[in-house]
Design a protein around this motif. Structure first.
Motif, PDB file in Angstrom:
ATOM      1  N   ASP A 166      26.107  37.670  40.051  1.00 41.03           N
ATOM      2  CA  ASP A 166      25.143  38.602  39.440  1.00 41.03           C
ATOM      3  C   ASP A 166      25.543  38.913  37.998  1.00 41.03           C
ATOM      4  O   ASP A 166      24.714  38.896  37.090  1.00 41.03           O
ATOM      5  CB  ASP A 166      25.085  39.883  40.289  1.00 41.03           C
ATOM      6  N   ALA A 167      26.845  39.148  37.796  1.00 36.44           N
ATOM      7  CA  ALA A 167      27.328  39.519  36.458  1.00 36.44           C
ATOM      8  C   ALA A 167      27.135  38.384  35.448  1.00 36.44           C
ATOM      9  O   ALA A 167      26.963  38.638  34.265  1.00 36.44           O
ATOM     10  CB  ALA A 167      28.801  39.921  36.527  1.00 36.44           C
TER      11      ALA A 167
ATOM     12  N   LEU B  44      29.763  40.129  43.537  1.00 35.35           N
ATOM     13  CA  LEU B  44      28.812  40.276  42.418  1.00 35.35           C
ATOM     14  C   LEU B  44      29.191  39.535  41.133  1.00 35.35           C
ATOM     15  O   LEU B  44      28.663  39.829  40.072  1.00 35.35           O
ATOM     16  CB  LEU B  44      28.565  41.767  42.106  1.00 35.35           C
TER      17      LEU B  44
ATOM     18  N   ASP C 155      20.021  38.217  40.736  1.00 35.17           N
ATOM     19  CA  ASP C 155      21.147  38.740  41.500  1.00 35.17           C
ATOM     20  C   ASP C 155      21.243  37.966  42.813  1.00 35.17           C
ATOM     21  O   ASP C 155      20.618  38.315  43.806  1.00 35.17           O
ATOM     22  CB  ASP C 155      20.954  40.245  41.748  1.00 35.17           C
TER      23      ASP C 155
ATOM     24  N   ARG D  77      31.853  45.744  38.817  1.00 29.60           N
ATOM     25  CA  ARG D  77      30.547  45.153  39.073  1.00 29.60           C
ATOM     26  C   ARG D  77      29.777  45.992  40.083  1.00 29.60           C
ATOM     27  O   ARG D  77      30.388  46.482  41.035  1.00 29.60           O
ATOM     28  CB  ARG D  77      30.714  43.712  39.602  1.00 29.60           C
ATOM     29  N   PRO D  78      28.456  46.146  39.948  1.00 27.10           N
ATOM     30  CA  PRO D  78      27.638  45.643  38.846  1.00 27.10           C
ATOM     31  C   PRO D  78      27.928  46.409  37.546  1.00 27.10           C
ATOM     32  O   PRO D  78      28.640  47.422  37.559  1.00 27.10           O
ATOM     33  CB  PRO D  78      26.210  45.914  39.313  1.00 27.10           C
TER      34      PRO D  78
END
Lengths: 136, 292
Positions: free
Chosen positions: A81-82, A78, A89, B157-158
């Motif tokens: 996404d971050a 992720l 995403d 994360r997230p």
């Protein structure tokens, strides 16, 4: 990357609709800044970079995505996404692409073919997550 | 303080050194961890597909058991379990449509609406117990020990599940400081180790471990602490192969953060189950006179 062929049919393909539906992401938000690839911990092993995968998806180039190793090397960490400035995403898009294969009962790895030595060595957390991600 | 405790698959097997050290440390801090009487695997990874609800069932069932147990908060040690349970709980609390579908499917159990909160042990140590109280328990400060804190992915994360600033976390470094050690900053603290890819692409995971460990070494670390059993396995197992491949590779001891807590509290050494860490880690502990 090899030369690709664009067509109106591919641009309006079922593939794009399915990826959007399963991932819940608007793939057209991506403007190719490349932050996903810059931060990807597995991209050193990928033949097609993460930002290229989303571009291929926008163009409906399903075969080019299917022939690359990239979606199977994504570890769902992720980081993309971050860091995405557009809020896309990519880890969900990668998951959707894997599922399009896994949901027709095509496993990426075969647990039954793994040696007993390997199975005994690996902790449950590694095996369960790998089977969840890479088998149907 | 009494808390509901969810262990998870690896904590009860390969990561017993994590569980035993955590339980001893918490006992010392006056926390009573009550293990969920019935628990099942959380599924390890949270499903990222919008149309996939069935893979959240295992997590939701655990959360229902927490309610049945009469608790409002459940604590995990494993970073993967924390992430999966936390995000499944978010769905049940915030998404009415998915909540209805999941509750209808699980109609033999009382409907669940995300009432439980899911915490990682590090949050309990920082927010509920407080680092000052931890500092007060230190009998053998980790004087001069330079320790790098490796977070990995699932604690950060997230963003919705992050226990700290996702790009610049400090919780583990603060803990090291509270135990009398010297926290070492290094740029790979929040980078993924390759996770479950160790099953199918071990060489790539080993290369990740090479980068992570070398970065910690370059910044002066003498050991790395972790909070995830998969990070621990990946960083530990890679070192054998990496020493054969790279002659200049020295490696580093890998420990759970609860093990250095137990060491600094001066607790019985047996509760650390150091036999589950690498031989090199055990030798290093002896060399540093942390284990007699």
């Amino acid at each position: 990357m090899a030369r690709v062929e664009l067509s109106s049919k591919k641009l309006h393909s079922e593939f794009i609709k399915k990826v959007a539906e399963i991932s819940g992401q608007n793939i057209y938000q991506c403007y190719q800044c490349g932050k996903c690839s810059a931060g990807c911990p597995m991209c050193f092993a990928m033949d097609v970079l993460p930002n290229q995968i989303i571009r291929l998806a926008q163009l409906g180039l399903e075969d080019e995505i299917a022939s690359s190793k990239t979606i199977w090397l994504c570890a769902s960490c992720l980081t993309c996404d971050a860091r995405c400035p557009k809020g896309v995403d990519l880890s969900r898009i990668m998951e959707a692409m894997r599922l399009l294969t896994l949901r027709i009962n095509k496993n990426h790895i075969e647990p039954s073919k793994m040696s007993t030595e390997t199975l005994a060595e690996l902790p449950a957390i590694a095996l369960v997550s790998s089977f969840r991600k890479l088998t149907s | 303080m009494e808390l509901s405790y969810y262990p998870g698959c690896t904590i009860k097997t390969r990561a017993r050194n994590f569980e035993d050290s955590a339980m001893a440390v918490l006992h010392e801090l006056g926390v009573n961890m009550v293990e969920l009487p019935r628990w099942n695997c959380c599924g390890t990874v949270y499903s990222l597909a919008d149309d996939d609800l069935v893979h959240h069932i295992a997590s939701v069932r655990n959360l229902m058991h927490v309610r049945k147990q009469g608790h409002e908060k459940v604590v995990t040690l494993c970073a993967f379990c924390y992430n999966t349970l936390h995000r499944a709980n978010d769905i049940m609390r915030d998404n009415a449509e998915k909540r209805f579908a999941i509750n209808s499917f699980m109609d033999e159990e009382a409907a669940y609406e995300g009432q439980v909160s899911v915490s990682h042990l590090l949050q309990v140590l920082r927010d509920d117990i407080g680092l000052e109280k931890i500092s007060a328990k230190v009998q053998k400060p980790l004087d001069g020990l330079k320790i790098a804190s490796y977070y990995g992915c699932t604690l950060l994360r997230p963003k919705s599940a992050a226990i700290d600033n996702p790009e610049n976390p400090t919780i583990l470094q603060s803990l090291v400081k509270a135990l009398g050690g010297t926290p070492i900053e290094f740029p790979f603290a929040t980078e993924c180790c390759g996770s479950f890819q160790v099953v199918d692409n071990r060489d790539f995971v080993n290369e990740r471990a090479y980068e992570i460990i070398n970065s910690a070494v370059k910044n002066g670390a003498e050991a790395i602490i972790v909070s995830c059993p998969l990070c621990e396995f990946n960083l530990r197992q890679a070192q054998v192969k990496l020493k054969q491949k790279y002659t200049d590779f020295k490696g580093l001891p890998i420990l759970y953060f609860t093990q250095i807590m137990a060491l600094s509290f001066g607790l019985d050494i047996k509760i650390n189950d150091f036999e589950l860490n690498s031989t090199e880690t055990q030798e290093w502990l002896k060399k540093e006179k942390l284990v007699v």
